[in-house]
Design a protein around this motif. Sequence first.
Motif, PDB file in Angstrom:
ATOM      1  N   THR A   1       0.828  -1.211   0.000  1.00 26.56           N
ATOM      2  CA  THR A   1       0.000   0.000   0.000  1.00 26.56           C
ATOM      3  C   THR A   1       0.859   1.256   0.000  1.00 26.56           C
ATOM      4  OG1 THR A   1      -0.302  -0.097   2.417  1.00 26.56           O
ATOM      5  CG2 THR A   1      -1.986  -1.133   1.054  1.00 26.56           C
ATOM      6  N   GLU A   2       1.699   1.319  -1.006  1.00 26.71           N
ATOM      7  CA  GLU A   2       2.528   2.496  -1.252  1.00 26.71           C
ATOM      8  C   GLU A   2       2.414   2.845  -2.731  1.00 26.71           C
ATOM      9  OE1 GLU A   2       6.133   0.999   1.751  1.00 26.71           O
ATOM     10  OE2 GLU A   2       6.243   0.711  -0.421  1.00 26.71           O
ATOM     11  N   LEU A   3       2.532   4.109  -3.034  1.00 26.81           N
ATOM     12  CA  LEU A   3       2.658   4.555  -4.414  1.00 26.81           C
ATOM     13  C   LEU A   3       3.543   5.788  -4.420  1.00 26.81           C
ATOM     14  CD1 LEU A   3       0.716   7.299  -4.795  1.00 26.81           C
ATOM     15  CD2 LEU A   3      -1.092   5.594  -4.821  1.00 26.81           C
ATOM     16  N   TRP A   4       3.897   6.225  -5.617  1.00 22.45           N
ATOM     17  CA  TRP A   4       4.752   7.406  -5.775  1.00 22.45           C
ATOM     18  C   TRP A   4       4.055   8.425  -6.656  1.00 22.45           C
ATOM     19  CZ3 TRP A   4       9.817   8.282  -3.892  1.00 22.45           C
ATOM     20  CH2 TRP A   4      10.337   7.239  -3.118  1.00 22.45           C
ATOM     21  N   VAL A   5       4.168   9.677  -6.272  1.00 21.13           N
ATOM     22  CA  VAL A   5       3.637  10.768  -7.085  1.00 21.13           C
ATOM     23  C   VAL A   5       4.766  11.743  -7.399  1.00 21.13           C
ATOM     24  CG1 VAL A   5       1.341  10.584  -6.052  1.00 21.13           C
ATOM     25  CG2 VAL A   5       3.011  12.196  -5.084  1.00 21.13           C
ATOM     26  N   THR A   6       4.479  12.632  -8.314  1.00 18.41           N
ATOM     27  CA  THR A   6       5.379  13.753  -8.552  1.00 18.41           C
ATOM     28  C   THR A   6       4.582  15.036  -8.471  1.00 18.41           C
ATOM     29  OG1 THR A   6       6.977  14.764 -10.063  1.00 18.41           O
ATOM     30  CG2 THR A   6       5.087  13.680 -11.073  1.00 18.41           C
ATOM     31  N   VAL A   7       5.211  16.063  -7.918  1.00 18.41           N
ATOM     32  CA  VAL A   7       4.599  17.390  -7.923  1.00 18.41           C
ATOM     33  C   VAL A   7       5.131  18.205  -9.099  1.00 18.41           C
ATOM     34  CG1 VAL A   7       4.197  17.358  -5.444  1.00 18.41           C
ATOM     35  CG2 VAL A   7       6.329  18.357  -6.335  1.00 18.41           C
ATOM     36  N   LYS A   8       5.967  17.549  -9.922  1.00 19.93           N
ATOM     37  CA  LYS A   8       6.519  18.203 -11.112  1.00 19.93           C
ATOM     38  C   LYS A   8       6.227  17.319 -12.335  1.00 19.93           C
ATOM     39  CE  LYS A   8      10.336  20.561  -8.729  1.00 19.93           C
ATOM     40  NZ  LYS A   8      11.807  20.769  -8.672  1.00 19.93           N
ATOM     41  N   PRO A   9       4.999  17.351 -12.829  1.00 19.91           N
ATOM     42  CA  PRO A   9       4.648  16.449 -13.935  1.00 19.91           C
ATOM     43  C   PRO A   9       5.434  16.694 -15.218  1.00 19.91           C
ATOM     44  CG  PRO A   9       2.908  18.052 -13.523  1.00 19.91           C
ATOM     45  CD  PRO A   9       3.868  18.168 -12.391  1.00 19.91           C
ATOM     46  N   TRP A  10       6.081  17.839 -15.316  1.00 15.45           N
ATOM     47  CA  TRP A  10       6.875  18.158 -16.505  1.00 15.45           C
ATOM     48  C   TRP A  10       8.331  17.727 -16.350  1.00 15.45           C
ATOM     49  CZ3 TRP A  10      10.391  20.949 -13.999  1.00 15.45           C
ATOM     50  CH2 TRP A  10       9.979  21.702 -12.899  1.00 15.45           C
ATOM     51  N   GLU A  11       8.690  17.137 -15.212  1.00 15.14           N
ATOM     52  CA  GLU A  11      10.083  16.802 -14.943  1.00 15.14           C
ATOM     53  C   GLU A  11      10.443  15.464 -15.604  1.00 15.14           C
ATOM     54  OE1 GLU A  11      12.848  17.237 -11.011  1.00 15.14           O
ATOM     55  OE2 GLU A  11      11.076  15.973 -10.809  1.00 15.14           O
ATOM     56  N   ASN A  12      11.253  15.518 -16.662  1.00 18.54           N
ATOM     57  CA  ASN A  12      11.688  14.329 -17.403  1.00 18.54           C
ATOM     58  C   ASN A  12      10.532  13.370 -17.684  1.00 18.54           C
ATOM     59  OD1 ASN A  12      14.476  15.117 -17.382  1.00 18.54           O
ATOM     60  ND2 ASN A  12      14.580  14.472 -15.244  1.00 18.54           N
TER      61      ASN A  12
END
Length: 613
Positions: free
Chosen positions: A214-225
């Motif tokens: 029950t873990e996932l990863w997000v980004t707050v910079k969707p334009w980053e690479n």
Amino acid sequence: MASKSSTRLAALTVAAVCSAASTVVLTAPAHAGSAADAPVRVHDIQGGTRLSPYAGKQVADVAGIVTGVRGYGSSKGFWIQDPRPDADPATSEGVFVFTNAVPTVAAGDAVTVSGTVSEYVPGGASSGNQSLTEITRPTVTVVSGGNALPAATAVSARSVPRAYAPEGDAAAGGSVNGLRLRPDRYALDLYESLEGMTVEVADARVVGATDPYTELWVTVKPWENPNRRGGTVYGSYDAQNTGRLQIQSLGKPADFPDANVGDTLAGTTAGPLDYNQFGGYTLVASELGSLESGGTRRESTRPQSGRELAVATYNVENLDPSDDTFAAHADAIVHHLKSPDIVSLEEIQDNNGATDDGTVAADATIGRLVDAIAAAGGPRYAWRGIDPVDKADGGEPGGNIRQAFLFNPERVSFTDRAGGDATTATGVRRVRGEAELTHSPGRVDPANPAWENSRKPLAGEFVFRGRTVFVIANHFNSKGGDQGLTAQYQPPSRSSETQRHLQAKAVNTFVKDILSAQRNADVVALGDINDFEFSRTARILEDGGALWSAVKSLPRSERYSYVYQGNSQVLDQILVSPSIRWAGRLSYDSVHVNAEFHDQVSDHDPQVLRFRP
């Protein structure tokens, strides 16, 4: 990479024992005050570096509002946050109180806490991880209940710096622990300055699918690479992707979303910012955004033409006869890979899987996969492999993982030359102006120390439309033991690559032997290389132009076969000799059917190369 749940569960068990039994106290600057002085505030405890100036000291009557309670797992306790922050952005206003039992406080309680300040290193000091500042052996007094919680601090593309981490202090062995935090300059410093505080992200894109924990990863910079499927590509050692953040939940696991890469946690996701050994900084959410699908679908490659030879590599993740994934693997091979002519399989386990009783044969494992492929409408593949010496090739204990070849006998023939076994090296000889193997199938230099406790390469000779193609199936040493990107040592140490460099040298030498015997020989070296296309491992494999990693024929944003901690990256590769590279007719595809999905049957995506020998 380490595979299946057994490795992670073992690590969790160790973490539980360590967390319950002891706390690692790191050396910190001397503290001038004492518990008899004016009450210590949370920001005093956290200080302006990664180590508390109070580490190992007693503190009394530390005031704060309870912002989150964790009553499960090996790290039971609660977070408090001072509602009256200081003016220093480097000093966190939150801290974790480790109770080692289900806490009796509730969110919104105003409390005072007395106890010992400790720096706990998740995974142990040898992991190289950063430490988590805690108050341990606490005495807790509830002053009042139902108080308003401190406002969450937004973590956003604007707030997270572009630079990832400062360079470690050479005088401290490369550690960043003693460096003054600069949260306006480095992403890791920002996260450390918020350790224990309530933070929030908004409309965060998922870059690492929900896993069994029950873990996932997000980004707050969707334009980053970015890649076109919503992920974030790890394209160099200097592109760590600063916007990534792990998400867990303080709620019930059943309420956690089944997210795929490209989905979005819409709205607000908020909770205390923790640090753990399985990803570093982690938002432990008391409030989860709603899952919005990004529409990511499993890919299918195109079929090979009648004149093209299709060669694939596929890590089937510790496959053994007791697994329920055979039909799914068969579907991937038949309908998504379009039944390649040759398939190099990695992580084929013996006939009774992890049972450690001396069994090394894998005919039942491979036979069941062959049957499943035929049942799915694919060809009746033939296969070749060599059983390893028991317990000599690493992987899950008792499993005896190895590589094996599947091939479609309607399209490809295999040249058998007897004599190859677990300990006998195949060689190369020149016959009538052409190269041939002394043993086919055969193992490449199995006595070389480079392969100690690791999978030995499997080489074989195939014939397609009258042309011989040499195929070398590999599964290099895993990355186990490397320091993580969030380690206290910057840049982090990658100790596991030392063995991969030796392995790459052995394979490169063998390929050069083939090319020395026949300059225009068609050679394909493929498999789970466990290293990046830009790594030194890849450069050693390519040394002297003997091989070239065909994944580099793809745009940089599409080079990935594996997703780890929210980074889409290359671990699986297909490398080719000059005669294939320069013929100008190769077609490469990383077929994304697993790594981006919460319901994956392997943690690796298969790769397929099509060319005209």
